[in-house]
Scaffold this motif. Structure first.
Motif, short mmCIF file in Angstrom:
data_model
loop_
_atom_site.label_atom_id
_atom_site.label_comp_id
_atom_site.label_asym_id
_atom_site.label_seq_id
_atom_site.Cartn_x
_atom_site.Cartn_y
_atom_site.Cartn_z
N LEU A 53 73.18 47.69 77.93
CA LEU A 53 74.25 47.72 76.94
C LEU A 53 74.53 49.18 76.67
O LEU A 53 73.67 49.89 76.13
N LEU A 99 82.20 44.15 75.88
CA LEU A 99 81.72 43.30 74.79
C LEU A 99 82.28 43.70 73.42
O LEU A 99 82.29 42.88 72.50
N ARG A 104 81.39 38.49 72.31
CA ARG A 104 82.41 39.52 72.54
C ARG A 104 83.30 39.68 71.32
O ARG A 104 83.78 38.69 70.74
N ILE A 118 69.17 49.54 76.24
CA ILE A 118 70.24 49.55 75.23
C ILE A 118 70.45 50.96 74.69
O ILE A 118 69.49 51.64 74.30
N SER A 158 79.84 47.98 76.75
CA SER A 158 79.84 46.91 77.73
C SER A 158 78.43 46.57 78.16
O SER A 158 77.50 47.37 78.01
N LEU A 159 78.27 45.39 78.71
CA LEU A 159 77.07 45.03 79.44
C LEU A 159 77.31 45.44 80.88
O LEU A 159 78.30 45.02 81.49
N SER A 201 80.73 45.52 85.07
CA SER A 201 80.52 45.44 83.62
C SER A 201 81.29 44.30 82.98
O SER A 201 82.28 43.81 83.55
N PHE A 256 76.26 44.56 67.43
CA PHE A 256 75.98 43.42 68.28
C PHE A 256 74.96 42.54 67.56
O PHE A 256 74.01 43.05 66.97
N MET A 294 76.01 36.54 76.73
CA MET A 294 76.44 37.74 76.03
C MET A 294 77.95 37.72 75.78
O MET A 294 78.42 38.23 74.76
N LEU A 347 73.88 50.71 69.33
CA LEU A 347 74.77 49.61 69.65
C LEU A 347 74.39 48.30 68.96
O LEU A 347 75.25 47.45 68.73
#
Length: 296
Positions: A147, A162, A292, A97, A268-269, A159, A105, A288, A101
């Protein structure tokens, strides 16, 4: 011989450019050049020759390239098979990660997934790092997902976006800008502005580059963390570019936040484009996606 050099040589032969190959490999052109020279030294022959400002493969280089391509393909297949087996046996999914972020999240999203997974998967979070370190971890298969800030290099990674939002500029109430309800980047021309370090955060590098060029030129002051950006703004009596989650820390110091309508950020993931997604991977991606958030 370092096994990575096979991938390096294949990328160099394909792109015919040290700079383009180095960009794909997330190393410096100097580092790539040194690796090729070490390879040539260990082989005892020249593999590339300078040619019209570029290079061409020698006879030895063409032979090495043919076998290197096969080696890279076989290594990719081998690692995919080993990783698939390891995931089935352990049920672990490793996620890297990017710094900061988790402020945007849900912190319990991964914990909730671990507690409710129907495939028996368990997400292990590696230490938070900067974007390029996340990309390197994915590229070298030291993690399964990351992430990380947009933009994502879709030549290499797949990707799931998110989060997307505008950036904000924070100013003192007595600044003329404070009377505005929204701004554009060009409105910051001539200002001294503190912001996150562009070499570590891709979205800053991409979105704020125009602030250093042409008529919109600003004096930019960089901090590695948002608290440093705040401190720079206070010390230099200037404005600061920040993100929605950090607005409250500026508000405590009497700053007013205004959206910059043409400066965006998001994350993004991401995962390797050549990754064969397991049922646990697909379950994790779906979990995940539930979180979003798109403000714009």
């Amino acid at each position: 011989m370092d096994m990575k050099v096979f991938e390096y040589f294949v990328a160099l032969a394909r792109t015919k450019s040290y700079s383009r190959a180095a960009h794909e490999l997330y190393i410096t052109p100097q580092g790539l050049s040194s690796a090729i020279k070490r390879l040539e030294s260990s082989m005892g022959v020249s593999l590339v020759n300078p040619s019209n400002g570029g290079f061409e493969l020698t006879e030895y280089g063409r032979i090495f390239h043919r076998y290197a391509q096969t080696f890279v393909l076989d290594q990719t297949s081998m690692m995919n098979e080993i990783n698939d087996l390891a995931r089935r046996k352990t049920g672990n999914i490793f996620v890297s990660i990017t710094v900061g972020l988790m402020n945007s999240f849900p912190r319990n999203a991964i914990q909730d997934f671990n507690e409710t997974s129907t495939t028996g998967a368990h997400v292990m979070v590696s230490r938070t790092v900067f974007d390029e370190a996340c990309e390197r971890s994915l590229l070298e298969r030291r993690c399964d997902f990351a992430l990380m800030n947009d933009p994502v290099d879709h030549k290499v990674f797949s990707s799931l976006p998110l989060f997307r939002d505008t950036m904000y500029v924070c100013v003192r109430p007595d600044s003329p800008l404070a009377q505005r309800t929204e701004l554009k980047k060009c409105d910051l021309a001539g200002q001294t502005v503190s912001c996150l370090t562009p070499t570590e955060f891709k979205n800053v590098r991409e979105e704020l580059r125009p602030l250093e060029e042409g008529e919109s030129c600003c004096t930019l002051l960089y901090g590695d963390e948002m608290i440093e950006v705040l401190e720079l703004a206070m010390q230099n009596d200037c404005c600061a570019i920040t993100l929605r989650p950090h607005i409250p820390i500026f508000a405590k110091e009497d700053f007013v936040a205004i959206p910059i309508t043409d400066a965006f950020w998001g994350f993004s993931l991401a995962w390797r484009a050549d990754r064969v997604l397991s049922p646990a991977d697909q379950e994790f991606i779906s979990a995940m996606e539930v979180h979003r958030v798109m403000y714009c």
